[in-house]
Motif scaffolding. Structure first.
Motif, PDB file in Angstrom:
ATOM      1  N   SER A 274       0.848  -1.192   0.000  1.00  0.00           N
ATOM      2  CA  SER A 274       0.000   0.000   0.000  1.00  0.00           C
ATOM      3  C   SER A 274       0.884   1.243   0.000  1.00  0.00           C
ATOM      4  O   SER A 274       2.070   1.175   0.337  1.00  0.00           O
ATOM      5  CB  SER A 274      -0.892   0.006   1.249  1.00  0.00           C
ATOM      6  N   PRO A 275       0.320   2.404  -0.367  1.00  0.00           N
ATOM      7  CA  PRO A 275       1.104   3.642  -0.298  1.00  0.00           C
ATOM      8  C   PRO A 275       1.649   3.915   1.106  1.00  0.00           C
ATOM      9  O   PRO A 275       2.756   4.432   1.251  1.00  0.00           O
ATOM     10  CB  PRO A 275       0.100   4.710  -0.736  1.00  0.00           C
ATOM     11  N   GLU A 276       0.873   3.567   2.131  1.00  0.00           N
ATOM     12  CA  GLU A 276       1.340   3.772   3.499  1.00  0.00           C
ATOM     13  C   GLU A 276       2.536   2.864   3.801  1.00  0.00           C
ATOM     14  O   GLU A 276       3.512   3.304   4.424  1.00  0.00           O
ATOM     15  CB  GLU A 276       0.206   3.494   4.484  1.00  0.00           C
ATOM     16  N   GLN A 277       2.480   1.620   3.367  1.00  0.00           N
ATOM     17  CA  GLN A 277       3.594   0.712   3.580  1.00  0.00           C
ATOM     18  C   GLN A 277       4.817   1.163   2.800  1.00  0.00           C
ATOM     19  O   GLN A 277       5.949   1.090   3.302  1.00  0.00           O
ATOM     20  CB  GLN A 277       3.200  -0.708   3.173  1.00  0.00           C
ATOM     21  N   ALA A 278       4.609   1.624   1.575  1.00  0.00           N
ATOM     22  CA  ALA A 278       5.731   2.112   0.764  1.00  0.00           C
ATOM     23  C   ALA A 278       6.412   3.289   1.450  1.00  0.00           C
ATOM     24  O   ALA A 278       7.642   3.398   1.453  1.00  0.00           O
ATOM     25  CB  ALA A 278       5.235   2.507  -0.623  1.00  0.00           C
ATOM     26  N   ALA A 279       5.621   4.174   2.052  1.00  0.00           N
ATOM     27  CA  ALA A 279       6.195   5.319   2.763  1.00  0.00           C
ATOM     28  C   ALA A 279       6.951   4.855   4.003  1.00  0.00           C
ATOM     29  O   ALA A 279       8.003   5.411   4.350  1.00  0.00           O
ATOM     30  CB  ALA A 279       5.097   6.303   3.144  1.00  0.00           C
ATOM     31  N   GLN A 280       6.428   3.840   4.693  1.00  0.00           N
ATOM     32  CA  GLN A 280       7.133   3.300   5.856  1.00  0.00           C
ATOM     33  C   GLN A 280       8.470   2.689   5.444  1.00  0.00           C
ATOM     34  O   GLN A 280       9.481   2.841   6.146  1.00  0.00           O
ATOM     35  CB  GLN A 280       6.258   2.256   6.543  1.00  0.00           C
ATOM     36  N   LEU A 281       8.487   1.996   4.307  1.00  0.00           N
ATOM     37  CA  LEU A 281       9.736   1.425   3.808  1.00  0.00           C
ATOM     38  C   LEU A 281      10.710   2.525   3.408  1.00  0.00           C
ATOM     39  O   LEU A 281      11.917   2.425   3.660  1.00  0.00           O
ATOM     40  CB  LEU A 281       9.447   0.498   2.623  1.00  0.00           C
TER      41      LEU A 281
END
Length: 205
Positions: free
Chosen positions: A25-32
């Protein structure tokens, strides 16, 4: 001693690591992205340097360790933004991005005694690091960025300027999910690997 520059984007959903969505998800991508940036900054903080500068698109967050100057990125393409980063340096400088969380302090301890420039190629054809003993923004302006030949073109530009170029080890950028898994395996104790282990791919509807 060398100035270490990190050029990065604020890790906000939808603005960073968009090629990781899907499977994340975009949120997971930002966390990565935040984890990759944190690992990168930690390596820079542990490397010898006269200055440590984060050249940032956006606002700094809790992921920024002490000891860094923060400068805003200028407008324009990536070549212009990289050139402007070097324009803030009066002595030897090494610039890296936020896409190689496996980078180590040893890789950043560049010695310009027998070279005028150093270039760290990336597996995708770009470059993860560029060092200049005498920073000259003109060496970057006009170089096509984010292409399979970016690294080769940048190297030719350095050589054409009469610079002695040393090649640094080739590293893999984190762009895709396959890249993320491969890089996490290279640095299993970093924040990036830990964050990836907690990310669950989004199930297509």
């Amino acid at each position: 001693m060398t100035t270490l520059l990190v050029i990065a984007k604020e890790p906000r959903p939808g603005r960073v690591k968009t090629r990781l969505t899907p499977p994340f998800s975009p949120e997971q991508a930002a966390q990565l992205a935040e984890a990759a940036l944190a690992d990168t900054l930690r390596a820079v903080a542990a490397a010898p340097a006269s200055r440590r500068v984060l050249v940032l698109d956006g606002a700094a967050g809790s992921w920024l360790p002490p000891g860094f100057e923060v400068l805003p990125q200028c407008a324009g393409g990536l070549d212009e933004r990289l050139a402007d980063a070097f324009a803030h340096c009066s002595g030897p400088a090494l610039l890296i991005g936020m896409d190689t969380p496996q980078v180590t302090p040893d890789l950043l301890a560049v010695d310009f005694t027998d070279c005028d420039a150093c270039l760290g190629p990336a597996q995708d054809g770009g470059f993860w690091a560029l060092g200049l003993a005498a920073p000259d923004p003109a060496l970057l302006r006009g170089v096509p960025m984010s292409t399979p030949v970016t690294g080769a073109v940048q190297r030719r530009r350095l050589v054409a300027a009469g610079l002695r170029v040393r090649d640094l080890p080739c590293l893999r950028d984190v762009d895709t999910a396959a890249d993320a898994r491969a890089v996490a395996a290279l640095a299993p104790n970093g924040r990036f690997a830990a964050r990836l282990a907690r990310c669950t791919p989004v199930t297509p509807r």
